[in-house]
Design a protein around this motif. Structure first.
Motif, PDB file in Angstrom:
ATOM      1  N   LYS A 230       0.828  -1.206   0.000  1.00  0.00           N
ATOM      2  CA  LYS A 230       0.000   0.000   0.000  1.00  0.00           C
ATOM      3  C   LYS A 230       0.863   1.257   0.000  1.00  0.00           C
ATOM      4  O   LYS A 230       1.983   1.255   0.488  1.00  0.00           O
ATOM      5  CB  LYS A 230      -0.900   0.040   1.244  1.00  0.00           C
ATOM      6  N   LYS A 231       0.267   2.335  -0.530  1.00  0.00           N
ATOM      7  CA  LYS A 231       0.921   3.635  -0.493  1.00  0.00           C
ATOM      8  C   LYS A 231      -0.144   4.707  -0.318  1.00  0.00           C
ATOM      9  O   LYS A 231      -1.243   4.595  -0.864  1.00  0.00           O
ATOM     10  CB  LYS A 231       1.714   3.888  -1.765  1.00  0.00           C
ATOM     11  N   ASP A 232       0.167   5.750   0.445  1.00  0.00           N
ATOM     12  CA  ASP A 232      -0.753   6.853   0.654  1.00  0.00           C
ATOM     13  C   ASP A 232      -0.989   7.596  -0.671  1.00  0.00           C
ATOM     14  O   ASP A 232      -0.040   7.860  -1.427  1.00  0.00           O
ATOM     15  CB  ASP A 232      -0.183   7.821   1.696  1.00  0.00           C
ATOM     16  N   ARG A 233      -2.246   7.956  -0.951  1.00  0.00           N
ATOM     17  CA  ARG A 233      -2.596   8.573  -2.232  1.00  0.00           C
ATOM     18  C   ARG A 233      -1.873   9.904  -2.446  1.00  0.00           C
ATOM     19  O   ARG A 233      -1.279  10.138  -3.507  1.00  0.00           O
ATOM     20  CB  ARG A 233      -4.112   8.786  -2.313  1.00  0.00           C
ATOM     21  N   LYS A 238       2.379  13.216  -5.035  1.00  0.00           N
ATOM     22  CA  LYS A 238       3.491  14.165  -4.918  1.00  0.00           C
ATOM     23  C   LYS A 238       4.773  13.571  -5.511  1.00  0.00           C
ATOM     24  O   LYS A 238       5.523  14.272  -6.210  1.00  0.00           O
ATOM     25  CB  LYS A 238       3.698  14.535  -3.454  1.00  0.00           C
ATOM     26  N   GLU A 239       5.009  12.295  -5.256  1.00  0.00           N
ATOM     27  CA  GLU A 239       6.197  11.645  -5.822  1.00  0.00           C
ATOM     28  C   GLU A 239       6.089  11.567  -7.340  1.00  0.00           C
ATOM     29  O   GLU A 239       7.057  11.806  -8.061  1.00  0.00           O
ATOM     30  CB  GLU A 239       6.350  10.244  -5.232  1.00  0.00           C
ATOM     31  N   SER A 240       4.887  11.227  -7.834  1.00  0.00           N
ATOM     32  CA  SER A 240       4.675  11.111  -9.275  1.00  0.00           C
ATOM     33  C   SER A 240       4.823  12.465  -9.965  1.00  0.00           C
ATOM     34  O   SER A 240       5.335  12.553 -11.080  1.00  0.00           O
ATOM     35  CB  SER A 240       3.282  10.535  -9.557  1.00  0.00           C
ATOM     36  N   ASN A 247       3.242  18.359 -19.715  1.00  0.00           N
ATOM     37  CA  ASN A 247       2.650  19.660 -19.411  1.00  0.00           C
ATOM     38  C   ASN A 247       1.180  19.540 -19.025  1.00  0.00           C
ATOM     39  O   ASN A 247       0.337  20.284 -19.511  1.00  0.00           O
ATOM     40  CB  ASN A 247       2.799  20.589 -20.618  1.00  0.00           C
ATOM     41  N   PHE A 248       0.850  18.574 -18.194  1.00  0.00           N
ATOM     42  CA  PHE A 248      -0.524  18.428 -17.721  1.00  0.00           C
ATOM     43  C   PHE A 248      -0.509  17.882 -16.300  1.00  0.00           C
ATOM     44  O   PHE A 248       0.467  17.278 -15.859  1.00  0.00           O
ATOM     45  CB  PHE A 248      -1.337  17.502 -18.633  1.00  0.00           C
ATOM     46  N   ASP A 249      -1.597  18.108 -15.591  1.00  0.00           N
ATOM     47  CA  ASP A 249      -1.707  17.638 -14.212  1.00  0.00           C
ATOM     48  C   ASP A 249      -2.568  16.384 -14.162  1.00  0.00           C
ATOM     49  O   ASP A 249      -3.243  16.023 -15.127  1.00  0.00           O
ATOM     50  CB  ASP A 249      -2.318  18.735 -13.330  1.00  0.00           C
ATOM     51  N   PHE A 250      -2.557  15.735 -13.007  1.00  0.00           N
ATOM     52  CA  PHE A 250      -3.349  14.525 -12.827  1.00  0.00           C
ATOM     53  C   PHE A 250      -4.826  14.869 -12.655  1.00  0.00           C
ATOM     54  O   PHE A 250      -5.188  16.029 -12.453  1.00  0.00           O
ATOM     55  CB  PHE A 250      -2.851  13.751 -11.604  1.00  0.00           C
ATOM     56  N   MET A 251      -5.668  13.853 -12.707  1.00  0.00           N
ATOM     57  CA  MET A 251      -7.084  14.079 -12.435  1.00  0.00           C
ATOM     58  C   MET A 251      -7.272  14.586 -11.014  1.00  0.00           C
ATOM     59  O   MET A 251      -8.073  15.468 -10.746  1.00  0.00           O
ATOM     60  CB  MET A 251      -7.902  12.808 -12.677  1.00  0.00           C
ATOM     61  N   GLU A 252      -6.542  14.006 -10.074  1.00  0.00           N
ATOM     62  CA  GLU A 252      -6.562  14.476  -8.698  1.00  0.00           C
ATOM     63  C   GLU A 252      -5.553  15.602  -8.550  1.00  0.00           C
ATOM     64  O   GLU A 252      -4.370  15.411  -8.783  1.00  0.00           O
ATOM     65  CB  GLU A 252      -6.215  13.349  -7.742  1.00  0.00           C
ATOM     66  N   THR A 253      -6.049  16.774  -8.166  1.00  0.00           N
ATOM     67  CA  THR A 253      -5.138  17.919  -7.981  1.00  0.00           C
ATOM     68  C   THR A 253      -5.080  18.372  -6.529  1.00  0.00           C
ATOM     69  O   THR A 253      -4.430  19.379  -6.225  1.00  0.00           O
ATOM     70  CB  THR A 253      -5.588  19.110  -8.858  1.00  0.00           C
ATOM     71  N   ASP A 254      -5.742  17.650  -5.635  1.00  0.00           N
ATOM     72  CA  ASP A 254      -5.762  18.079  -4.224  1.00  0.00           C
ATOM     73  C   ASP A 254      -4.435  17.844  -3.524  1.00  0.00           C
ATOM     74  O   ASP A 254      -4.264  18.260  -2.386  1.00  0.00           O
ATOM     75  CB  ASP A 254      -6.900  17.393  -3.462  1.00  0.00           C
TER      76      ASP A 254
END
Length: 257
Positions: A230-233, A238-240, A247-254
């Motif tokens: 397991k890994k914290d989301r 942040k690591e990814s 030049n794009f962000d992930f679906m999750e931006t929180d």
């Protein structure tokens, strides 16, 4: 003659891949419905370049699974005999501009809602898994909104989820409170959903009810769910992000918060 040889080589590879896939399936429960969505992602800040994939959503009585078709196809290939050689040939063909680039088109993930009970699990390369509480989005239904998608009468809803604002169209004609990726909780199947910046866009393109594969865990990189660490989301995002050269962000931006 060369084309015929290549055709039969690929056909044999696909047959081997199917046999290998069947040996890698850990059945969770029978599937009741399979939906396919066109998944479009903008891959540059100007929004002029896009990547397109197919997102497969397979729904069971208690559990659903979701994955990009290109990811599944590639994982299946490299897990078959001679799959690595075929992939390398495809890469050589890509480099010589004879065919599109092989492999995952947008993201390499497998998603499971309510598996195990009350949890949402994301499986990523390495392998690792990210386990969250399985939750519904806090939807607001927009009154007097109508749209027809794939022949189904749909209504609009909106929500804020994990850093983005989303709009979703759903139909009560298909009575499953499901949708692609993490989306769920509306009074019917989500037929279209996109963020308000339109960086990510899912549109239903097919619905199948008969002769379905089961909702299952694909043992592509580990023998069982319990063997995948397991890994914290937020930590994973942040690591990814540090490794993200696009030049794009992930679906999750929180994770920016």
């Amino acid at each position: 003659m060369k084309r015929i040889t290549i055709f039969f080589t690929l056909l044999l590879a696909l047959q081997a891949a199917q046999a290998q896939i069947e040996s890698m399936i850990q059945t969770i429960e029978p599937a009741l419905l399979e939906c396919r969505y066109q998944w479009i992602q903008k891959t540059d800040t100007l929004g002029t370049e896009i990547a397109v994939d197919t997102m497969v959503l397979r729904i069971g009585k208690k559990v659903s699974q979701c994955y990009p078709q290109s990811t599944f196809s590639m994982d299946s290939l490299v897990n078959t005999p001679n799959g690595g050689e075929i992939f390398m040939q495809q890469m050589m063909d890509f480099m010589s501009k004879k065919r599109p680039r092989p492999g995952t088109k947008i993201i390499n993930r497998y998603y499971y809602k309510n598996y195990p009970d009350g949890k949402f699990n994301t499986f990523a390369p390495t392998p690792i898994r990210i386990e969250e509480n399985y939750q519904k989005q806090a939807w607001t239904i927009v009154a007097d909104s109508t749209k027809t998608i794939l022949g189904y009468s749909c209504q609009l809803a909106t929500c804020h989820f994990q850093g983005r604002e989303y709009k979703a169209w759903y139909t009560t004609e298909i009575p499953y409170q499901e949708g692609p990726w993490k989306f769920n909780g509306l009074p019917g199947l989500i037929t279209e959903v996109y963020d308000t910046k339109n960086h990510y866009h899912f549109t239903l393109v097919s619905v199948k009810k008969d002769h379905l594969p089961p909702v299952c865990f694909y043992k592509l990189k580990a023998e069982s769910l319990q063997e995948v660490p397991k890994k914290d989301r937020i930590a994973f995002l942040k690591e990814s992000a540090k490794k993200n050269k696009h030049n794009f962000d992930f679906m999750e931006t929180d994770y920016h918060e």
